[in-house]
Design a protein around this motif. Sequence first.
Motif: not given
Length: 63
Positions: A26-34, A43-51, A54-60
């Motif tokens: 479950r979670g949310e993925v957002r793509v945002v513009r600088a 742009r960057s992609a931000i993912a806040d997920l629960r697997v 466990r909480q898994v968060s990443t930014r790219r």
Amino acid sequence: MDEETLAYARTKIDAVPGRTGLPAVRGEVRVVRAAAHHVDRPRSAIADLRVGGRQVSTRRAAP
């Protein structure tokens, strides 16, 4: 964001919860513009997920 880039991102994001043997995702993925126009990656992609539990968060940064 152009349609080709958006389709690529959706393919990659959709692959995660579809993996065999993975607990519920479950979670949310957002793509945002600088905000600044002069940045190397606009742009960057931000993912806040629960697997499972466990909480898994990443930014790219995206090209």
